[in-house]
Scaffold this motif. Structure first.
Motif, PDB file in Angstrom:
ATOM      1  N   ARG A   4       0.639  -1.246   0.052  1.00  0.00           N
ATOM      2  CA  ARG A   4      -0.057   0.087  -0.167  1.00  0.00           C
ATOM      3  C   ARG A   4       1.019   1.161  -0.084  1.00  0.00           C
ATOM      4  O   ARG A   4       0.592   2.287  -0.701  1.00  0.00           O
ATOM      5  N   THR A   5       2.109   1.161   0.797  1.00  0.00           N
ATOM      6  CA  THR A   5       2.789   2.596   0.786  1.00  0.00           C
ATOM      7  C   THR A   5       3.474   2.752  -0.278  1.00  0.00           C
ATOM      8  O   THR A   5       3.432   3.820  -0.889  1.00  0.00           O
ATOM      9  N   VAL A   6       4.235   1.557  -0.922  1.00  0.00           N
ATOM     10  CA  VAL A   6       4.671   1.733  -2.326  1.00  0.00           C
ATOM     11  C   VAL A   6       3.896   2.310  -3.424  1.00  0.00           C
ATOM     12  O   VAL A   6       4.219   3.210  -4.105  1.00  0.00           O
ATOM     13  N   THR A   7       2.671   1.674  -3.298  1.00  0.00           N
ATOM     14  CA  THR A   7       1.834   2.260  -4.383  1.00  0.00           C
ATOM     15  C   THR A   7       1.596   3.777  -4.216  1.00  0.00           C
ATOM     16  O   THR A   7       1.650   4.655  -5.140  1.00  0.00           O
ATOM     17  N   ILE A   8       1.446   4.184  -3.132  1.00  0.00           N
ATOM     18  CA  ILE A   8       1.227   5.633  -2.878  1.00  0.00           C
ATOM     19  C   ILE A   8       2.333   6.266  -3.130  1.00  0.00           C
ATOM     20  O   ILE A   8       2.278   7.516  -3.631  1.00  0.00           O
ATOM     21  N   LEU A   9       3.527   6.005  -2.961  1.00  0.00           N
ATOM     22  CA  LEU A   9       4.651   6.762  -3.050  1.00  0.00           C
ATOM     23  C   LEU A   9       5.120   6.827  -4.796  1.00  0.00           C
ATOM     24  O   LEU A   9       5.728   7.565  -4.916  1.00  0.00           O
ATOM     25  N   VAL A  14       3.003  11.097  -9.409  1.00  0.00           N
ATOM     26  CA  VAL A  14       2.318  11.096 -10.714  1.00  0.00           C
ATOM     27  C   VAL A  14       1.138  12.009 -10.802  1.00  0.00           C
ATOM     28  O   VAL A  14       1.136  13.029 -11.760  1.00  0.00           O
ATOM     29  N   PHE A  15       0.273  11.665 -10.011  1.00  0.00           N
ATOM     30  CA  PHE A  15      -1.030  12.453  -9.916  1.00  0.00           C
ATOM     31  C   PHE A  15      -0.748  14.062  -9.680  1.00  0.00           C
ATOM     32  O   PHE A  15      -1.406  14.743 -10.127  1.00  0.00           O
ATOM     33  N   LEU A  16       0.139  14.185  -8.605  1.00  0.00           N
ATOM     34  CA  LEU A  16       0.392  15.534  -8.359  1.00  0.00           C
ATOM     35  C   LEU A  16       1.180  16.336  -9.505  1.00  0.00           C
ATOM     36  O   LEU A  16       0.862  17.775  -9.777  1.00  0.00           O
ATOM     37  N   ALA A  17       1.952  15.673 -10.231  1.00  0.00           N
ATOM     38  CA  ALA A  17       2.651  16.331 -11.310  1.00  0.00           C
ATOM     39  C   ALA A  17       1.559  16.685 -12.602  1.00  0.00           C
ATOM     40  O   ALA A  17       1.769  17.767 -12.923  1.00  0.00           O
ATOM     41  N   GLY A  22      -1.560  20.976 -15.151  1.00  0.00           N
ATOM     42  CA  GLY A  22      -3.045  21.419 -15.659  1.00  0.00           C
ATOM     43  C   GLY A  22      -3.167  21.477 -16.920  1.00  0.00           C
ATOM     44  O   GLY A  22      -2.675  20.515 -17.838  1.00  0.00           O
ATOM     45  N   SER A  23      -4.130  22.157 -17.524  1.00  0.00           N
ATOM     46  CA  SER A  23      -4.336  22.379 -19.025  1.00  0.00           C
ATOM     47  C   SER A  23      -4.743  20.928 -19.620  1.00  0.00           C
ATOM     48  O   SER A  23      -5.153  20.152 -18.970  1.00  0.00           O
ATOM     49  N   TRP A  24      -4.200  20.865 -20.811  1.00  0.00           N
ATOM     50  CA  TRP A  24      -4.683  19.625 -21.783  1.00  0.00           C
ATOM     51  C   TRP A  24      -3.802  18.357 -21.183  1.00  0.00           C
ATOM     52  O   TRP A  24      -4.512  17.317 -21.081  1.00  0.00           O
ATOM     53  N   PRO A  25      -2.783  18.438 -20.695  1.00  0.00           N
ATOM     54  CA  PRO A  25      -2.173  17.175 -19.942  1.00  0.00           C
ATOM     55  C   PRO A  25      -2.976  16.730 -18.827  1.00  0.00           C
ATOM     56  O   PRO A  25      -3.036  15.399 -18.762  1.00  0.00           O
ATOM     57  N   LEU A  26      -3.526  17.489 -17.918  1.00  0.00           N
ATOM     58  CA  LEU A  26      -4.460  17.284 -16.824  1.00  0.00           C
ATOM     59  C   LEU A  26      -5.821  16.735 -17.722  1.00  0.00           C
ATOM     60  O   LEU A  26      -6.402  15.669 -16.859  1.00  0.00           O
ATOM     61  N   ALA A  27      -6.249  17.351 -18.495  1.00  0.00           N
ATOM     62  CA  ALA A  27      -7.572  16.983 -19.087  1.00  0.00           C
ATOM     63  C   ALA A  27      -7.393  15.350 -19.766  1.00  0.00           C
ATOM     64  O   ALA A  27      -8.232  14.505 -19.453  1.00  0.00           O
ATOM     65  N   ILE A  28      -6.243  14.989 -20.538  1.00  0.00           N
ATOM     66  CA  ILE A  28      -6.045  13.850 -21.055  1.00  0.00           C
ATOM     67  C   ILE A  28      -5.823  12.751 -19.957  1.00  0.00           C
ATOM     68  O   ILE A  28      -6.222  11.562 -19.883  1.00  0.00           O
ATOM     69  N   PHE A  29      -4.867  13.195 -18.804  1.00  0.00           N
ATOM     70  CA  PHE A  29      -4.754  12.335 -17.500  1.00  0.00           C
ATOM     71  C   PHE A  29      -6.239  11.868 -17.019  1.00  0.00           C
ATOM     72  O   PHE A  29      -6.425  10.933 -16.731  1.00  0.00           O
ATOM     73  N   GLY A 125      -9.785  27.303 -12.862  1.00  0.00           N
ATOM     74  CA  GLY A 125     -10.187  28.709 -12.446  1.00  0.00           C
ATOM     75  C   GLY A 125      -9.298  29.543 -11.770  1.00  0.00           C
ATOM     76  O   GLY A 125      -8.166  29.110 -11.576  1.00  0.00           O
ATOM     77  N   ASN A 126      -9.599  30.599 -10.973  1.00  0.00           N
ATOM     78  CA  ASN A 126      -8.662  31.404  -9.997  1.00  0.00           C
ATOM     79  C   ASN A 126      -8.103  30.593  -9.077  1.00  0.00           C
ATOM     80  O   ASN A 126      -8.763  29.847  -8.365  1.00  0.00           O
ATOM     81  N   ASN A 127      -6.838  30.552  -8.781  1.00  0.00           N
ATOM     82  CA  ASN A 127      -6.023  30.002  -7.766  1.00  0.00           C
ATOM     83  C   ASN A 127      -6.564  28.199  -7.741  1.00  0.00           C
ATOM     84  O   ASN A 127      -6.549  27.904  -6.825  1.00  0.00           O
ATOM     85  N   GLY A 128      -6.627  27.831  -8.952  1.00  0.00           N
ATOM     86  CA  GLY A 128      -7.066  26.487  -9.371  1.00  0.00           C
ATOM     87  C   GLY A 128      -6.233  25.406  -8.895  1.00  0.00           C
ATOM     88  O   GLY A 128      -6.897  24.457  -8.255  1.00  0.00           O
ATOM     89  N   LEU A 129      -4.661  25.675  -8.832  1.00  0.00           N
ATOM     90  CA  LEU A 129      -3.983  24.695  -8.210  1.00  0.00           C
ATOM     91  C   LEU A 129      -4.132  24.832  -6.758  1.00  0.00           C
ATOM     92  O   LEU A 129      -4.190  23.418  -6.235  1.00  0.00           O
ATOM     93  N   ALA A 130      -4.262  25.769  -6.057  1.00  0.00           N
ATOM     94  CA  ALA A 130      -4.640  25.716  -4.632  1.00  0.00           C
ATOM     95  C   ALA A 130      -5.821  24.921  -4.356  1.00  0.00           C
ATOM     96  O   ALA A 130      -5.709  24.044  -3.249  1.00  0.00           O
TER      97      ALA A 130
END
Length: 259
Positions: A4-9, A14-17, A22-29, A125-130
């Motif tokens: 479980r821990t290895v999977t999270i690590l 990857v998810f946070l990257a 954002g933008s189209w890479p996040l849309a495709i992801f 949107g505004n401050n979307g990453l946060a």
């Protein structure tokens, strides 16, 4: 626990990257995650004779994410078109495409496509990453504190038929943890600690509902995990069961509380 821990690590960076990109890479992801989750749902319900139209949901997802402008009214029209398609399919493929199949396709699209679209909408949107990080932090805070409290203090099992390992003590620990973490987030952003504490409480409750909903689906269709893509966690639905509801709480909070 090690698996479980290895999977999270591996999975979390990857998810946070993609959230950072954002933008189209996040849309495709997100579309990729949607299709994996829909395929899990398909595998879950097909043994009961229920059909999930994966290509149609893939088309719906692509249209929803890439139609400009990115607006809720466009999403509504996309879903209307999807419903018309399903109704036509019900007529043309009668009796093989049943009402149960039609209803399950509607549920699957609402349950899986909509949350990720709104997550993408929030990130754009505004401050979307946060704000999208707040969704993740709130979800993860509840999960982690509920897990730890359940492991060390769990005795009472309020949902034995749905989630036998879920304990009242774990739920309380998760709620306390999510409230504390959100209060700290509010203070760090120079915003109301009280408002963010309420966000933590409502988000924690919603996270638990999401977890129980997905567990009830698995019990209904007699499976242990929705999939095996994420060792130690199960499938995509197992990992995002809370996230897909918490995102709505955060959007409503951002829209109507943080004016």
């Amino acid at each position: 626990m090690f698996q479980r821990t290895v999977t999270i690590l591996v999975w979390a960076p990857v998810f946070l990257a993609f959230l950072l990109l954002g933008s189209w890479p996040l849309a495709i992801f997100f579309i990729g995650i949607i299709l994996l989750a829909v395929n899990e749902m398909k595998n879950m319900v097909e043994p009961k004779g229920i059909q999930i139209d994966l290509p149609a949901i893939a088309f719906l997802s692509s249209g929803a994410f890439f139609t400009q402008p990115l607006a809720e009214k466009n999403l509504i029209w996309m879903f209307f078109g999807f419903l018309v398609y399903l109704l036509a399919k019900k007529v043309l493929l009668f009796p093989s495409f049943t009402l149960n199949s039609l209803a399950m396709n509607c549920f699957t699209a609402l349950y899986i496509v909509t949350p990720f679209w709104f997550g993408y909408y929030l990130r754009s949107g505004n401050n979307g990453l946060a704000w999208i990080l707040i969704v993740c932090l709130l979800t993860w805070a509840y999960d982690i504190f509920a897990y730890l409290a359940g492991c060390f203090l769990g005795k009472n099992r309020p949902f034995p038929d749905i989630s036998p390992n879920k304990s009242t003590e774990g739920i309380i620990g998760g709620l306390l943890g999510s409230v504390v973490i959100m209060v700290l987030v509010g203070l760090s952003m120079n915003l109301s600690a009280l408002h963010f504490g309420i966000l933590g409480l409502l988000g924690g409750i919603t996270a638990q509902i999401g977890d129980l909903v997905e567990s009830s689906l698995k019990r209904e269709y007699n499976i242990k995990d929705s999939g095996h893509l994420l060792p130690g966690h199960g499938g995509i639905l197992d990992r995002f069961d809370s996230w897909i509801l918490v995102v709505f709480v955060v959007i409503l909070f951002q829209r109507y509380v943080i004016l």
